[in-house]
Design a protein around this motif. Structure first.
Motif, PDB file in Angstrom:
ATOM      1  N   ASN A  30      27.614  27.291  26.176  1.00  0.00           N
ATOM      2  CA  ASN A  30      28.390  26.869  25.008  1.00  0.00           C
ATOM      3  C   ASN A  30      29.897  26.825  25.305  1.00  0.00           C
ATOM      4  N   THR A  31      30.380  27.732  26.133  1.00  0.00           N
ATOM      5  CA  THR A  31      31.831  27.784  26.401  1.00  0.00           C
ATOM      6  C   THR A  31      32.280  26.503  27.099  1.00  0.00           C
ATOM      7  N   GLN A  32      31.496  26.079  28.097  1.00  0.00           N
ATOM      8  CA  GLN A  32      31.864  24.856  28.832  1.00  0.00           C
ATOM      9  C   GLN A  32      31.880  23.645  27.887  1.00  0.00           C
ATOM     10  N   ILE A  33      30.850  23.538  27.055  1.00  0.00           N
ATOM     11  CA  ILE A  33      30.768  22.383  26.143  1.00  0.00           C
ATOM     12  C   ILE A  33      31.894  22.435  25.108  1.00  0.00           C
ATOM     13  N   ASN A  34      32.118  23.599  24.513  1.00  0.00           N
ATOM     14  CA  ASN A  34      33.176  23.713  23.494  1.00  0.00           C
ATOM     15  C   ASN A  34      34.532  23.346  24.088  1.00  0.00           C
ATOM     16  N   ARG A  35      34.782  23.813  25.296  1.00  0.00           N
ATOM     17  CA  ARG A  35      36.079  23.553  25.931  1.00  0.00           C
ATOM     18  C   ARG A  35      36.234  22.045  26.181  1.00  0.00           C
ATOM     19  N   LYS A  36      35.176  21.428  26.718  1.00  0.00           N
ATOM     20  CA  LYS A  36      35.240  19.994  27.018  1.00  0.00           C
ATOM     21  C   LYS A  36      35.461  19.178  25.746  1.00  0.00           C
ATOM     22  N   MET A  37      34.755  19.575  24.684  1.00  0.00           N
ATOM     23  CA  MET A  37      34.858  18.788  23.450  1.00  0.00           C
ATOM     24  C   MET A  37      36.217  18.954  22.780  1.00  0.00           C
ATOM     25  N   ASN A  38      36.888  20.019  23.085  1.00  0.00           N
ATOM     26  CA  ASN A  38      38.180  20.284  22.462  1.00  0.00           C
ATOM     27  C   ASN A  38      39.336  19.666  23.248  1.00  0.00           C
ATOM     28  N   GLU A  39      39.066  19.272  24.501  1.00  0.00           N
ATOM     29  CA  GLU A  39      40.136  18.776  25.371  1.00  0.00           C
ATOM     30  C   GLU A  39      40.617  17.386  24.966  1.00  0.00           C
ATOM     31  N   LEU A  40      41.931  17.163  25.047  1.00  0.00           N
ATOM     32  CA  LEU A  40      42.509  15.840  24.812  1.00  0.00           C
ATOM     33  C   LEU A  40      43.484  15.550  25.942  1.00  0.00           C
ATOM     34  N   SER A  41      43.690  14.249  26.223  1.00  0.00           N
ATOM     35  CA  SER A  41      44.769  13.904  27.156  1.00  0.00           C
ATOM     36  C   SER A  41      46.072  13.937  26.349  1.00  0.00           C
TER      37      SER A  41
ATOM     38  N   ILE B 162      33.182  10.081  27.743  1.00  0.00           N
ATOM     39  CA  ILE B 162      31.993  10.925  27.593  1.00  0.00           C
ATOM     40  C   ILE B 162      31.295  11.131  28.946  1.00  0.00           C
ATOM     41  N   GLU B 163      31.928  10.617  30.008  1.00  0.00           N
ATOM     42  CA  GLU B 163      31.313  10.730  31.345  1.00  0.00           C
ATOM     43  C   GLU B 163      31.137  12.180  31.758  1.00  0.00           C
ATOM     44  N   TRP B 164      31.977  13.068  31.233  1.00  0.00           N
ATOM     45  CA  TRP B 164      31.902  14.483  31.618  1.00  0.00           C
ATOM     46  C   TRP B 164      30.545  15.096  31.296  1.00  0.00           C
ATOM     47  N   LEU B 165      29.833  14.499  30.325  1.00  0.00           N
ATOM     48  CA  LEU B 165      28.566  15.100  29.898  1.00  0.00           C
ATOM     49  C   LEU B 165      27.432  14.836  30.894  1.00  0.00           C
ATOM     50  N   GLY B 166      27.497  13.736  31.615  1.00  0.00           N
ATOM     51  CA  GLY B 166      26.436  13.467  32.589  1.00  0.00           C
ATOM     52  C   GLY B 166      26.413  12.012  32.980  1.00  0.00           C
ATOM     53  N   ARG B 167      25.410  11.624  33.754  1.00  0.00           N
ATOM     54  CA  ARG B 167      25.347  10.242  34.270  1.00  0.00           C
ATOM     55  C   ARG B 167      24.061   9.568  33.816  1.00  0.00           C
ATOM     56  N   MET B 168      24.141   8.255  33.719  1.00  0.00           N
ATOM     57  CA  MET B 168      22.948   7.453  33.458  1.00  0.00           C
ATOM     58  C   MET B 168      22.334   7.041  34.791  1.00  0.00           C
ATOM     59  N   ASP B 169      21.045   6.658  34.776  1.00  0.00           N
ATOM     60  CA  ASP B 169      20.399   6.196  36.007  1.00  0.00           C
ATOM     61  C   ASP B 169      20.535   4.685  36.137  1.00  0.00           C
ATOM     62  N   THR B 170      20.339   4.194  37.357  1.00  0.00           N
ATOM     63  CA  THR B 170      20.241   2.747  37.549  1.00  0.00           C
ATOM     64  C   THR B 170      18.793   2.382  37.254  1.00  0.00           C
TER      65      THR B 170
ATOM     66  N   ASP C 123      36.799   4.706  22.406  1.00  0.00           N
ATOM     67  CA  ASP C 123      36.168   6.032  22.351  1.00  0.00           C
ATOM     68  C   ASP C 123      37.196   7.141  22.143  1.00  0.00           C
ATOM     69  N   GLY C 124      38.396   6.911  22.654  1.00  0.00           N
ATOM     70  CA  GLY C 124      39.461   7.913  22.493  1.00  0.00           C
ATOM     71  C   GLY C 124      39.901   8.078  21.047  1.00  0.00           C
ATOM     72  N   THR C 125      39.497   7.137  20.188  1.00  0.00           N
ATOM     73  CA  THR C 125      39.872   7.241  18.766  1.00  0.00           C
ATOM     74  C   THR C 125      38.976   8.226  18.011  1.00  0.00           C
TER      75      THR C 125
END
Ligand code: AMP
Length: 326
Positions: A188-199, A63-71, A238-240
């Protein structure tokens, strides 16, 4: 569906009183937890540019593609306002040991389990916490303005929790919220594409997972994924996520559960329970869990409990089928 004006006023007034705001959400974060966390951070930064806003918690793999957490340091909590998103139980907050005597706001869409915040904005009719935050913006009478980045994060949260608008939590209000986000340039296109991607490993894992489906009476299905199966196939817990809804695609299945063996646990499982009708939240709470009527999670400590959970699901389905035939 509107969020009460008085709650939005209280929210804005509390945010206004603090220079530092720390946003938390639940452990094992999903796109709604992260999307609403990063979306709310962007909203506060956009509308209150003098404030420091920090996002707390660990980000799982996948889920790292969505963004980063702060320290976030312990000392940051001094005189900070803490906002907890998407979490009905204090114990499930990622990093809850850091929260001491802070002023607390909870924003959530889960069934209420306990009250732990000074201000609680909870709407279980919302598909997602991201939808609820979007409604707060819509109802804020121009006091909260969305940037395209914030709109994109919130869109990801809604798409995640509705299973791309497939689940029964999708409502007219969901589409109204999405229309509003799109009018604020959500990508929406970027998010939909990312959510649909699998290794490739994840794609191949789907066929393994299908082979693990077991069918029981009254439309119950179960799938067990052992750590050894995941490790051999290069899949993280998470991959499950991508196989969670596979058993539900079967016509005869009404409720289903995926048992995922916890890392280094030897036989303890995290259960993901899903439904197309019967209320499975009542089953989840009997097994140290919770969530929603149609999507819950639970903790299972041995094989006997696994069997008990399936038996409870068979009972709940039997009652549902009986009620339907009346
Ligand atoms: P999951 O199966 O992890 O995708 O979770 C489905 C829903 O149940 C989400 O809303 C989670 O927040 C909730 N949930 C999952 N596990 C638990 C648990 N052990 N206790 C309470 N709620 C849970």
């Amino acid at each position: 569906m509107t969020v009460k004006q008085s709650l939005i006023e209280k929210f804005i007034s509390l945010v206004d009183q603090y220079d530092r705001i720390i946003i938390h959400r639940h452990i094992n974060p999903d796109p709604d937890a992260i999307g609403s966390q990063l979306g709310l951070k962007a909203i506060i930064e956009n509308n209150f540019p003098d404030k420091t806003v920090l996002t707390a918690g660990k980000l799982g793999k996948g889920i790292e593609w969505l963004g980063r957490m702060d320290t976030v340091e312990r000392r940051d909590y001094e005189d900070a306002l803490v906002i907890v998103l998407d979490t009905p139980i204090f114990e499930r907050i990622d990093g809850n040991d850091r929260i001491q005597n802070n002023a607390l706001i909870k924003i959530d869409h889960h069934l209420v389990v306990e009250h732990f915040a000074d201000l609680e904005i909870v709407e279980i009719a919302s598909s997602s916490t991201a939808e609820l935050i979007t409604k707060m913006v819509i109802n804020s009478q121009g006091q909260l303005i969305l940037s395209p980045q914030a709109a994109t994060y919130l869109y990801a949260g809604i798409v995640g929790d509705t299973g791309r608008f497939l689940h029964s939590n999708t409502s007219q209000a969901t589409f109204e919220a999405v229309a509003y986000l799109m009018s604020h340039q959500a990508d929406n296109t970027q998010i939909n594409r990312k959510m649909n991607e699998l290794s490739l490993n994840e794609l191949k894992f789907q066929s393994f997972a299908i082979d693990q489906i077991e069918l029981f009476e009254n439309g119950v299905a179960a799938m067990t994924l052992k750590q050894v199966d995941l490790i051999q196939r290069g899949i993280t817990v998470d991959g499950t996520n991508a196989v969670t809804n596979l058993p539900g695609r079967l016509k005869e299945v009404l409720t289903w559960v995926i048992f995922i063996e916890k890392e280094d646990s030897h036989g303890e499982y995290r259960a993901r329970i899903r439904s197309k009708g019967p209320n499975i939240h009542q089953v989840a709470i009997q097994f140290n869990g919770g969530g929603h009527e149609m999507a819950s999670g639970a903790n299972i400590y041995d094989d006997e409990e696994k069997k008990d959970l399936v038996d409870q699901m068979i009972k709940v389905n039997a009652q549902f089928l009986k009620d339907q035939s009346k």
